[in-house]
Write an enzyme that holds these catalytic residues in place. Structure first.
Site, short mmCIF file in Angstrom:
data_model
loop_
_atom_site.label_atom_id
_atom_site.label_comp_id
_atom_site.label_asym_id
_atom_site.label_seq_id
_atom_site.Cartn_x
_atom_site.Cartn_y
_atom_site.Cartn_z
N GLU A 1 24.56 -13.24 -3.57
CA GLU A 1 23.93 -11.76 -4.04
C GLU A 1 23.42 -12.67 -5.39
OE1 GLU A 1 23.18 -9.80 -2.88
OE2 GLU A 1 22.13 -8.17 -4.79
N LYS B 1 9.76 -3.05 -0.11
CA LYS B 1 11.53 -2.70 0.03
C LYS B 1 12.45 -2.12 1.08
CE LYS B 1 14.73 -0.14 -2.97
NZ LYS B 1 15.64 -1.25 -3.22
N HIS C 1 30.23 -31.83 0.55
CA HIS C 1 29.66 -32.23 2.00
C HIS C 1 27.83 -32.17 1.32
CE1 HIS C 1 33.55 -32.41 3.25
NE2 HIS C 1 33.83 -31.16 2.54
N GLU D 1 14.61 -13.59 -6.09
CA GLU D 1 13.38 -12.89 -4.98
C GLU D 1 12.84 -12.08 -6.80
OE1 GLU D 1 15.40 -9.10 -3.49
OE2 GLU D 1 16.59 -9.46 -4.46
N LYS E 1 19.48 -12.36 -6.12
CA LYS E 1 18.85 -11.13 -6.80
C LYS E 1 17.36 -12.45 -8.30
CE LYS E 1 19.21 -8.08 -5.71
NZ LYS E 1 19.74 -7.28 -4.48
N ARG F 1 4.99 0.85 -6.68
CA ARG F 1 4.91 -0.19 -4.94
C ARG F 1 3.43 -1.42 -5.51
NH1 ARG F 1 6.20 2.33 -0.47
NH2 ARG F 1 4.79 1.43 0.85
N ASN G 1 -1.38 1.93 6.55
CA ASN G 1 -1.03 0.95 5.81
C ASN G 1 -0.44 -0.49 7.07
OD1 ASN G 1 -0.51 1.78 3.30
ND2 ASN G 1 2.06 2.41 3.16
N GLY G 2 0.08 -1.21 6.50
CA GLY G 2 0.05 -1.98 7.38
C GLY G 2 -1.01 -3.44 7.81
N CYS H 1 0.90 -1.16 0.15
CA CYS H 1 -0.57 -0.01 0.23
C CYS H 1 0.76 1.36 0.12
CB CYS H 1 -1.23 -0.41 1.11
SG CYS H 1 -2.09 -1.41 1.32
N TRP I 1 -3.50 -2.44 -1.65
CA TRP I 1 -2.67 -4.07 -2.06
C TRP I 1 -3.27 -4.95 -1.32
CZ3 TRP I 1 -0.48 -6.00 -6.12
CH2 TRP I 1 0.26 -6.64 -6.22
O1 M6R Z 1 17.44 -1.51 3.83
P1 M6R Z 1 18.09 -2.65 4.04
O2 M6R Z 1 19.59 -2.39 3.29
O3 M6R Z 1 17.91 -2.75 5.69
O4 M6R Z 1 17.26 -4.14 3.84
C1 M6R Z 1 17.87 -5.05 3.99
C2 M6R Z 1 17.15 -6.54 3.26
O5 M6R Z 1 15.72 -6.08 2.92
C3 M6R Z 1 17.11 -6.18 1.45
O6 M6R Z 1 18.51 -5.89 1.62
C4 M6R Z 1 16.64 -7.70 0.77
O7 M6R Z 1 17.57 -8.38 0.68
C5 M6R Z 1 16.49 -6.56 -0.96
N1 M6R Z 1 15.14 -7.34 -1.79
C6 M6R Z 1 17.35 -7.41 -1.81
O8 M6R Z 1 17.46 -7.32 -2.81
#
Ligand code: M6R
Length: 639
Positions: free
Chosen positions: A512, A634, A535, A519, A516, A27, A129-130, A2, A103
Site C-alpha cells: 500500500e 476515483k 530471489h 500514484e 500511494k 476532478r 462523460n466517458g 469530466c 477533461w
Molecule cells: O472503489 P474501490 O475501492 O473499488 O477502488 C479500487 C481501486 O481503484 C482504488 O483503491 C485505487 O487503487 C486507489 N486509487 C488507491 O488509492
C-alpha cells in the site's frame, strides 16, 4: 476527468449548476460550460480554462440579455455566480439546465469541444462523460443524413443522435439513441421542447440523483449537489433516468419502470470542502482517527462480543459454517483484504484467499455454496470487483460487500453489506477509506472468531479493547508522532526509484505504501515480500535506492531485521517504520519512523499512515496534484 451536473426545479438553474461545477473542480478539467432553458430556447455558455473564465462568460451573457443587471444592481462582477445560489435572482428564471467540466480526450481543448454539445437546430443539448467507441460510424451516418458537426469530440454524436430520434419526446429519443451507442459513458440530455425535463443514461460511468423538494439534481459525483440535498438515488448500469421537478423515474434501457430507494447519506456538506487543508488528501489523512472511530462505533460496544448488525442473508449460521472466505477487490481495497487475511486466519482459523478482482473474474474459480466471498470496494462501483462477485454468486457462493457508499451498486448485488463510515473521500488516493476497510476486516475476523469459538474469551476481550484504542492511537500519532517525516521526504524526494519491503502483516502495508507513492508522485516503486529479496529484487539496489521497510512488531520481526541488513550491505538507505519501544531497529536503519505500539495484528493500520504522509510530502515537494493524479479516476467503472 469530466464532471456532470444537472438541475430541474423552480429555482434559477445557472447559479446552482455553477456551484455544482465548482464542487467538481477537484476532478480536474480544462474547459467548462452550462446550458439552461430560457423562454423556450436553450442558452449555452462555454469557456476554455478554469471556472473563472466560465463565470466571466456567463456574467457577460446574462448582462447582454439584460436580466441580471436589473435583478442585482450594483453587484460585484466576479462573485455573483459563486454566491449562495438562492440569493441570485434571474429574470427570466431559467430553471432547467445542465453543466459540465471537460477533461479533453477526443479533440483539443477548445470552446467548440467543450460541453454542452447541441444539434443543428440547437433544440437538444447534452453533457457526456466517458467515451463513445462507435462514434466514427455514427458520425458518418449522421453526416450523410445532413447533421453538421461543430466539434472534434465523440460526445457530439449523442446530441445529433438524440435530436434525430426526438419525434415522440426526449425520453423516447434518449432510449433510442442509447440503444445505438457503444462504449462507456454517462450523459444527460435536455430539449427546448420540454421544459422541466432532464433525461440521463448510464453505461458504466457514474451518475447519481440528488432528490430535493420539488426539485431534482443529477451529477457524476455527490459533492455537486451535497449543499442542496443529502437524499440520493443511484442510477444502475444500463439504466435511463427521467427527472422532473416532482418526480424521478428509473427505467431499464427497454423502458421498464424500476423501483429505486432513496438513501439518506450522512455526509456533511463541509466534508466536500478542504477546511483549511491544502489538499483533500491531506485533510482525509487527518480524518483517519474519526473514520476508524465511526467505523468501529457500536459494533465493538460490548467487552467480549462484536455486533455487526443486520447483514441480511449473511446470518450468524452462515458465518459459523462457511468453509472458507474469498476476498476480491482492486488496488488499495485489495491491500485491505490482504491485511484481513492475516486476522481471519489467526483469530478465526478459517482458510482465506485474497484475489485481485480483475484476475479472479477471468479465471474459472472453484467456488460454490458454503463459500463466503467478501467484495471490498470503497466506491461500490468498481467494475472488476462487481464482476468477480457476480461470478462467485452465480456459482452459489454467498457474497458480503464492504463499501463506503450507501446504496452503491455493490450493495445491490450482495447478500449482505458492512459499511465503512469514513465519510466522503474526494482525494483519488484512498487513505481514510483504507484504514476503515482494515478496521472492518478486524471486526469481521473477531466476529468469526467469536462465533466459531476460536479465541478464548479473555483473548477476544483483549483484542476488542485494543481495536477500540486504534482511533486514539491514530490521533496521537498524527498530532505528535510524525514530526520528522517531512525531513525524510526532503532527503529522498529526488530518488528515481523506491523499494518497499515487508513480511507477514507488514507486507500489505509495504504494498500500500508503494502504491500511494507511485500514484501521487509518479515515482517508480516496487513492493516485495522481504523474504523474496535474494530471489531477484536485491539486484535493483545500489546506494541511490531508498528502501522503505515495514518493521513493526510481528512474529517475524527478527527476520525483517536480517532483511534490513541484507539491504544495507548493498549500500541502499533504509527507512524503517517501527513500533515505539523497538530500540534495536535504530541500530540497523538510516531513518526510523515510529508508530504507536499495539497488538502486532493491528500494527498495519497504524503503520500505513506515515507511509501515506511520506508519499504525500514527496509528491508535494515535486509539485504534483495529489488530489487528482494524472490518468487516475476515483471510481473505476470500466475494466
Ligand atoms: O472503489 P474501490 O475501492 O473499488 O477502488 C479500487 C481501486 O481503484 C482504488 O483503491 C485505487 O487503487 C486507489 N486509487 C488507491 O488509492
Amino acid at each position: 476527468m469530466c464532471g456532470i451536473v444537472g438541475y430541474v426545479g423552480p429555482r434559477a438553474a445557472r447559479p446552482l449548476l455553477f456551484a455544482g461545477l465548482q464542487k467538481l473542480e477537484y476532478r480536474g478539467y480544462d474547459s467548462a460550460g452550462i446550458s439552461v432553458l430560457e423562454e423556450g430556447r436553450i442558452d449555452s455558455v462555454r469557456a476554455v480554462g478554469n471556472l473563472s473564465a466560465l463565470r466571466a462568460a456567463l456574467e457577460a451573457r446574462v448582462e447582454a440579455n439584460g436580466g441580471l443587471a436589473e435583478a442585482a444592481p450594483g453587484r460585484a462582477a466576479a462573485p455573483v455566480l459563486a454566491q449562495a445560489p438562492v440569493a441570485l435572482a434571474e429574470a427570466p428564471v431559467a430553471n432547467t439546465g445542465i453543466g459540465h467540466t471537460r477533461w479533453a480526450t477526443h479533440g483539443r481543448v477548445t470552446e467548440e469541444n467543450a460541453h454542452p454539445h447541441y444539434d443543428n437546430t440547437d433544440r437538444v443539448h447534452i453533457v457526456v462523460n466517458g467515451i463513445v467507441e462507435n462514434y466514427v460510424a455514427l458520425k458518418d451516418r449522421l453526416l450523410a443524413e445532413g447533421a453538421r458537426f461543430t466539434s472534434e469530440t465523440d460526445a457530439e454524436v449523442i446530441a445529433h443522435l438524440v435530436a434525430h430520434f426526438n419525434t415522440d419526446g426526449l425520453v423516447d429519443a434518449v432510449r433510442k439513441a442509447y440503444a445505438e451507442l457503444r462504449g462507456h459513458y454517462a450523459f444527460v440530455a435536455m430539449s427546448a421542447e420540454e421544459p422541466g425535463l432532464l433525461v440521463g443514461a448510464r453505461k458504466e460511468c457514474p451518475l447519481i440523483i440528488g432528490r430535493g423538494e420539488g426539485e431534482q439534481y443529477i451529477a457524476s459525483a455527490i459533492p455537486a449537489f451535497l449543499r442542496e440535498t443529502r437524499h440520493v438515488q443511484y442510477i444502475g448500469d444500463d439504466e435511463i433516468v427521467v427527472l422532473r421537478p416532482d418526480e424521478v423515474e428509473f427505467q431499464t434501457a427497454a423502458g421498464e419502470v424500476l423501483a429505486r430507494d432513496v438513501v439518506e447519506i450522512d455526509w456533511d456538506a463541509d466534508t466536500a470542502e478542504k477546511q483549511g487543508y491544502e489538499t483533500f488528501m491531506l485533510k482525509e489523512i487527518h480524518e483517519q482517527a474519526d473514520a476508524v472511530a465511526e467505523t468501529i462505533g457500536e459494533r465493538a460496544a460490548h467487552e467480549d462480543s462484536i455486533d455487526l448488525g443486520d447483514l441480511e442473508a449473511i446470518d450468524d449460521e452462515l458465518l459459523r459454517t462457511a468453509r472458507r472466505i474469498v476476498v476480491v477487490a482492486c488496488g488499495t481495497s485489495y491491500h485491505a483484504g490482504l491485511i484481513g487475511r492475516y486476522s481471519i486466519e489467526e483469530w478465526a482459523r478459517m482458510p482465506v484467499e485474497v484475489d485481485i478482482a480483475s484476475e479472479y473474474r477471468y479465471r474459472n474459480p472453484v467456488i460454490g455454496p458454503g463459500d463466503l466471498v467478501v467484495g471490498i470496494s470503497q466506491s461500490g462501483e468498481t467494475a472488476d470487483t462487481l464482476a468477480a462477485m457476480r461470478t462467485a454468486r452465480s456459482r452459489g457462493a454467498s457474497v458480503l460487500a464492504i463499501t463506503n457508499i450507501m446504496g452503491s451498486q455493490i450493495t445491490r448485488e450482495s447478500d449482505g453489506v458492512l459499511y465503512t463510515r469514513a465519510g466522503l473521500e474526494i482525494g483519488v488516493a484512498a487513505t481514510k477509506t483504507f484504514v476503515s476497510q482494515v478496521a472492518v476486516m478486524y471486526l469481521l475476523a473477531l466476529r468469526l472468531a467469536e462465533l466459531r469459538g476460536h479465541l478464548e474469551p479473555g483473548s477476544l476481550a483483549r483484542a476488542i479493547t485494543e481495536v477500540k484504542r486504534l482511533p486514539h492511537l491514530i490521533a496521537e500519532m498524527l498530532e505528535h508522532g510524525l514530526a520528522g517525516l517531512s525531513d525524510i521526504a526532503d532527503a529522498h524526494a529526488g530518488a528515481e526509484f523506491f523499494l518497499y519491503i515487508g513480511r507477514h502483516v507488514g507486507l500489505p502495508v509495504a504494498l500500500e505504501g508503494a502504491l500511494k507513492l507511485k500514484e501521487i508522485s509518479y515515482i517508480a516503486t516496487d513492493a516485495y515480500a522481504a523474504g523474496e529479496m535474494k530471489h531477484g529484487p536485491i539486484a535493483l539496489l545500489d546506494d541511490s535506492t531508498p528502501v522503505v521497510v515495514v518493521a513493526t512488531q510481528s512474529p517475524v520481526l527478527e527476520k525483517v531485521i536480517s532483511n534490513i541488513q541484507e539491504v544495507r550491505a548493498r549500500g541502499a538507505r533504509v527507512i524503517a517504520v517501527a513500533s515505539e519501544g523497538d530500540e534495536q531497529i535504530a541500530q540497523h536503519a538510516d531513518e526510523v519512523i515510529r508508530v504507536p505500539r499495539t497488538e502486532w495484528m493491528l500494527a498495519p493500520l497504524l503503520a500505513v499512515i506515515p507511509l501515506q504522509l511520506l508519499a504525500y510530502h514527496i509528491a508535494d515537494i515535486d509539485g504534483k496534484d495529489v488530489d487528482q493524479p494524472r490518468n487516475l479516476a476515483k471510481t473505476v467503472t470500466v475494466e
